[in-house]
Motif scaffolding. Structure first.
Motif, short mmCIF file in Angstrom:
data_model
loop_
_atom_site.label_atom_id
_atom_site.label_comp_id
_atom_site.label_asym_id
_atom_site.label_seq_id
_atom_site.Cartn_x
_atom_site.Cartn_y
_atom_site.Cartn_z
N GLU A 45 1.59 9.41 10.31
CA GLU A 45 0.90 8.75 8.58
C GLU A 45 1.78 9.01 7.63
O GLU A 45 0.73 10.03 6.64
CB GLU A 45 -0.93 10.19 8.91
CG GLU A 45 -1.85 9.39 9.70
CD GLU A 45 -3.05 9.90 9.90
OE1 GLU A 45 -3.40 10.19 8.33
OE2 GLU A 45 -4.14 10.07 10.32
N ALA A 46 2.85 9.55 7.95
CA ALA A 46 3.93 9.22 6.72
C ALA A 46 4.50 8.44 6.02
O ALA A 46 4.79 8.66 4.80
CB ALA A 46 5.12 9.98 7.88
N ILE A 47 3.56 6.92 5.99
CA ILE A 47 4.09 5.70 5.35
C ILE A 47 2.43 5.75 4.53
O ILE A 47 2.06 5.37 5.09
CB ILE A 47 4.27 4.56 6.14
CG1 ILE A 47 5.65 4.85 7.15
CG2 ILE A 47 4.93 3.84 5.38
CD1 ILE A 47 6.09 4.21 8.55
N TYR A 48 2.67 4.77 3.52
CA TYR A 48 2.26 4.60 2.22
C TYR A 48 2.58 3.23 1.21
O TYR A 48 3.52 3.13 1.31
CB TYR A 48 2.15 5.46 0.73
CG TYR A 48 1.01 6.45 1.89
CD1 TYR A 48 -0.19 7.13 1.42
CD2 TYR A 48 2.05 7.88 2.62
CE1 TYR A 48 -0.70 7.93 1.71
CE2 TYR A 48 1.01 8.14 3.09
CZ TYR A 48 -0.15 8.82 3.01
OH TYR A 48 -1.29 10.70 3.22
N ALA A 49 1.84 2.28 1.26
CA ALA A 49 1.95 1.73 0.38
C ALA A 49 2.57 2.33 -1.42
O ALA A 49 1.72 3.14 -1.66
CB ALA A 49 1.03 0.63 0.04
N GLU A 50 3.38 1.73 -2.06
CA GLU A 50 3.70 2.63 -2.72
C GLU A 50 2.43 2.78 -4.31
O GLU A 50 2.26 4.41 -4.19
CB GLU A 50 4.75 1.60 -4.46
CG GLU A 50 5.26 2.54 -5.53
CD GLU A 50 6.28 2.02 -5.93
OE1 GLU A 50 6.82 1.23 -5.39
OE2 GLU A 50 7.21 1.96 -6.86
N GLU A 51 2.03 1.80 -4.13
CA GLU A 51 0.29 2.23 -4.80
C GLU A 51 -0.81 2.90 -4.38
O GLU A 51 -1.67 3.34 -4.97
CB GLU A 51 -0.38 0.44 -5.40
CG GLU A 51 -0.60 0.06 -4.22
CD GLU A 51 0.52 -1.02 -3.90
OE1 GLU A 51 1.46 -1.18 -4.04
OE2 GLU A 51 0.29 -1.75 -3.05
N ASP A 52 -0.38 3.24 -3.32
CA ASP A 52 -1.45 4.18 -2.62
C ASP A 52 -1.18 5.70 -2.46
O ASP A 52 -2.06 6.81 -2.01
CB ASP A 52 -1.94 3.62 -0.93
CG ASP A 52 -2.77 2.72 -1.81
OD1 ASP A 52 -3.29 2.16 -2.21
OD2 ASP A 52 -2.26 1.86 -0.84
N LEU A 53 0.12 5.83 -3.08
CA LEU A 53 1.07 7.27 -2.65
C LEU A 53 0.20 8.38 -3.03
O LEU A 53 -0.21 8.44 -4.47
CB LEU A 53 2.61 7.16 -3.81
CG LEU A 53 3.66 6.83 -3.06
CD1 LEU A 53 4.88 7.30 -3.61
CD2 LEU A 53 3.84 7.49 -1.70
N PRO A 54 -0.05 9.31 -2.98
CA PRO A 54 -0.37 10.84 -3.33
C PRO A 54 0.68 11.14 -4.31
O PRO A 54 1.11 10.71 -4.07
CB PRO A 54 -0.45 11.65 -1.99
CG PRO A 54 -0.87 10.61 -0.45
CD PRO A 54 0.61 9.84 -1.02
N SER A 55 -0.13 11.84 -5.13
CA SER A 55 0.42 12.58 -5.90
C SER A 55 1.44 13.17 -6.33
O SER A 55 1.93 13.46 -6.62
CB SER A 55 -0.94 12.99 -7.47
OG SER A 55 -1.09 13.43 -7.23
N ASP A 56 1.44 13.83 -5.41
CA ASP A 56 2.20 14.84 -4.80
C ASP A 56 3.43 14.17 -3.60
O ASP A 56 4.63 15.52 -3.30
CB ASP A 56 1.53 16.28 -3.90
CG ASP A 56 1.14 16.15 -2.64
OD1 ASP A 56 0.50 14.61 -2.32
OD2 ASP A 56 0.89 16.76 -1.60
N GLN A 57 4.39 12.90 -3.36
CA GLN A 57 4.42 12.34 -2.85
C GLN A 57 5.22 11.82 -3.77
O GLN A 57 6.32 11.10 -3.22
CB GLN A 57 3.94 11.81 -1.82
CG GLN A 57 3.09 12.61 -0.72
CD GLN A 57 3.68 13.84 -0.04
OE1 GLN A 57 5.66 13.17 0.17
NE2 GLN A 57 3.53 14.69 -0.33
N MET A 58 5.04 11.57 -5.23
CA MET A 58 5.74 10.28 -5.84
C MET A 58 7.60 10.17 -5.90
O MET A 58 7.96 9.35 -5.72
CB MET A 58 4.75 10.25 -7.40
CG MET A 58 3.45 10.02 -7.54
SD MET A 58 3.36 8.76 -7.01
CE MET A 58 1.80 8.45 -7.75
N GLN A 59 8.21 11.72 -6.03
CA GLN A 59 9.61 11.90 -5.51
C GLN A 59 10.14 11.13 -4.21
O GLN A 59 11.40 10.63 -4.38
CB GLN A 59 9.38 13.16 -6.02
CG GLN A 59 8.79 13.42 -4.56
CD GLN A 59 9.49 15.57 -4.78
OE1 GLN A 59 9.37 16.08 -5.16
NE2 GLN A 59 8.50 16.29 -4.56
#
Ligand code: F3S
Length: 106
Positions: A52-66
């Motif tokens: 479960e490593a892939i997200y739409a940019e708009e759904d990124l968890p806040s600690d994964q923004m980098q």
């Protein structure tokens, strides 16, 4: 665009690669990234990832923004991967672990 996050590090299952219609994945030693200029946001890869490593940019968890920047940067340096390969050794042991960013090999 879609973004590969920390959960992929040291797992790199590559199930995502086989379903991508545009070959936007680029692979490094123990991680893989999406080229934001190639991704068409089809989202097919999201459900394929066992980690479960892939997200739409708009759904990124806040600690994964980098990882937005990490995907953009490393996709310019790493070669395209267009076929699934074996997961990394110990992928199942690393699945679900956090704090893996420092283990990312460039
Ligand atoms: Fe990584 Fe998941 Fe693909 S672990 S290689 S994003 S299937």
């Amino acid at each position: 665009t879609h973004v590969v996050t920390e959960a992929c590090i040291k797992c790199r299952y590559t199930d995502c690669v086989d379903v991508c219609p545009v070959d936007c994945f680029h692979a490094g030693p123990n991680f893989l990234v999406i080229d934001p200029d190639e991704c068409i946001d089809c989202a097919v890869c999201v459900a394929e990832c066992p980690a479960e490593a892939i997200y739409a940019e708009e759904d990124l968890p806040s600690d994964q923004m980098q990882f937005i920047e990490i995907n953009a940067e490393l996709s310019q340096q790493w070669e395209v991967i267009s076929r699934k390969v074996d997961a990394l050794p110990d992928a199942d042991d690393w699945k679900g672990k956090t704090g893996k960013l420092e283990l990312l090999e460039r």
